[in-house]
Design an enzyme around this catalytic site. Structure first.
Site, PDB file in Angstrom:
ATOM      1  N   GLU A 246       0.853  -1.191   0.000  1.00 32.47           N
ATOM      2  CA  GLU A 246       0.000   0.000   0.000  1.00 32.47           C
ATOM      3  C   GLU A 246       0.886   1.237   0.000  1.00 32.47           C
ATOM      4  OE1 GLU A 246      -3.052   0.083   3.014  1.00 32.47           O
ATOM      5  OE2 GLU A 246      -2.952   2.270   3.179  1.00 32.47           O
ATOM      6  N   GLU A 251      -2.521  11.501   3.193  1.00 33.55           N
ATOM      7  CA  GLU A 251      -3.500  11.317   4.262  1.00 33.55           C
ATOM      8  C   GLU A 251      -3.411  12.534   5.166  1.00 33.55           C
ATOM      9  OE1 GLU A 251      -4.271   7.009   5.779  1.00 33.55           O
ATOM     10  OE2 GLU A 251      -2.090   7.256   5.631  1.00 33.55           O
TER      11      GLU A 251
END
Length: 358
Positions: A246, A251
Site C-alpha cells: 500500500e 492522508e
C-alpha cells in the site's frame, strides 16, 4: 489509508541473464545439431536512438530505439533488454523504454544456430519524456466516469480501521461540479451508520507499475475527517493485505489539521508502519495543493507542490514492484481519524484532477 538504483536494476538483470543462458546449451554442446551446424561468428550490434541529434544525444524523448544485429551462421537472435527477453529471426528489433528521465540500460544480444550461440553486451543511454498515461480532469458535471471509477460500498466492518462511515455512490456523497470532484461526508443515520461518504477506486479499470501519481486537491476541515489519495496492489484479492503493498500518497486528519502524511505498508511494516513521514501545509483546507509520489524500482519519493519531503528506498524484496490501482476516499473517525467533532454536519474533499505519468 491503513486497511488492512541502478544497482537494483543491474542485480535483476544479472539474475535474468543467468536464468536465460543457463537454460541454453553452451557453444560447444553439439547435441541435436546437424553435422554442418556451425557456431555463429562476427556478431555485430548497431543501436540507433530515435531522434538522437548533436543537441539531444539520448533521443527525442519517445524512448524508442532501433537495434540491428548481424552474425555469420545466425538463425535466431535473443535480446535481453530492460529485463525483458525478445527474439527475432530478422536481425531487427524496435524497443520502447517507458520510465521517464535519462537512464543507461544494459543490453545483451545472442546469435543462435541451433543450440550453438555467441553473445555480446552493450548499453544504451535513452531519454524518455514524461507523459500522462491516465487521468481524470473531472470536467463533466454529474457522476464520475464509470469507465474509470468503481466504488467500495457499505461499512466494510470499519474497513479494518473502525471507521464510522457508510460508503455510497449517491450524488449526495460524490459528484462532479464546476470542474471539481466533490466527495462529501455527511452526518446522518444511514443503513445503521452515523455518517456517509464515498470511496472510489480504479480497481479492474486501471493500474500501473512505476511512474508518477498526483492529485490536486483541497482538503476537508473538521475533527474526525480523514481524506486520502492512495494506491493498492492489484493482487490484493489473492495475497491479501499487507502482502499486496500500500502506498499512501496523501492522508490528513481533521484533528491534526494541515499535517500531511505519506506512508507505505508492507508485510511486517503495516498498521502503525515505521515507513512514514509528515510535512505541514498551513492552508491545506482553504487552498488547492498538488500531492504526488514518484515511484521506481529504486525509490518512492513523496512531494507536496513539487517539494520533496520523504524518500523511501525500494528494492526487489518489497511488494512495490507490481501494478497498483488508485483510490480516493474520505473516511470518518476510526483508528487514524480519531474522535468526530460533536458539532460536525458535513465536509467536502475537493479534487481538481488525478493524473498518472509514465
Amino acid at each position: 489509508m491503513k486497511i488492512i538504483n541502478l544497482a537494483n536494476r543491474a542485480a535483476v538483470f544479472t539474475l535474468i541473464l543467468l536464468f536465460v543462458f543457463q537454460s541454453c546449451s553452451s557453444n560447444n554442446d553439439t547435441t541435436g545439431d546437424s553435422p554442418e551446424s556451425a557456431v555463429p561468428a562476427n556478431l555485430s550490434v548497431q543501436i540507433d536512438v530515435v531522434g538522437k541529434t548533436a543537441e539531444n544525444q539520448n533521443g527525442d524523448g519517445s524512448g524508442k530505439v532501433k537495434l540491428t544485429f548481424n552474425a555469420t551462421n545466425a538463425q535466431l537472435y535473443k535480446v535481453l533488454i530492460n529485463n525483458e527477453l525478445k527474439e527475432t529471426t530478422t536481425g531487427d528489433l524496435t524497443y520502447e523504454f517507458t520510465a521517464s528521465g535519462n537512464a543507461s540500460y544494459p543490453i545483451i544480444v545472442s546469435a543462435y544456430n541451433g543450440t550453438k550461440y555467441i553473445s555480446t553486451s552493450t548499453s544504451v543511454n535513452v531519454f524518455v519524456a514524461r507523459k500522462i498515461i491516465w487521468a481524470d480532469e473531472f470536467n463533466t458535471d454529474g457522476a464520475p466516469n464509470s469507465s474509470k471509477w468503481g466504488y467500495d460500498l457499505g461499512t466494510g466492518n470499519g474497513w479494518g480501521n473502525n471507521e464510522l462511515e457508510y460508503y455510497t455512490d449517491r450524488s449526495e456523497n460524490v459528484k462532479i461540479e464546476n470542474g471539481l470532484l466533490k466527495i462529501t461526508a455527511i452526518k446522518e443515520n444511514y443503513q445503521g451508520s452515523q455518517y456517509t461518504s464515498t470511496r472510489m477506486l480504479t480497481k479492474g479499470k486501471f493500474s500501473f507499475k512505476y511512474g508518477r501519481a498526483e492529485v490536486r486537491a483541497k482538503l476537508p476541515a473538521g475533527g474526525g475527517t480523514w481524506p486520502a489519495f492512495w494506491l493498492l496492489g492489484d493482487n490484493i484479492g489473492t495475497v491479501g493485505w499487507p502482502a499486496c503493498g500500500e502506498i499512501d500518497i496523501l492522508e490528513s486528519v481533521g484533528n491534526n489539521p494541515n499535517v500531511i502524511h505519506s506512508s507505505l505498508h508492507s508485510p511486517g511494516r503495516s498498521g502503525n508502519t515505521p515507513d512514514t513521514k509528515t510535512t505541514t501545509v498551513p492552508n491545506s483546507t482553504t487552498e488547492f495543493h498538488i500531492y504526488a509520489a514518484e515511484w521506481s524500482a529504486e525509490s518512492i519519493k513523496f512531494y507536496v507542490d513539487d517539494n520533496l519531503f520523504y524518500t523511501y528506498k525500494n528494492s526487489s524484496t518489497t511488494p512495490f514492484n507490481q501494478k497498483f490501482f488508485v483510490i480516493l476516499n474520505l473516511a470518518m473517525g476510526g483508528n487514524f481519524g480519531g474522535a468526530v467533532d460533536p458539532n460536525f454536519k458535513s465536509a467536502t474533499y475537493e479534487i481538481d484532477y488525478v493524473r498518472v505519468y509514465n
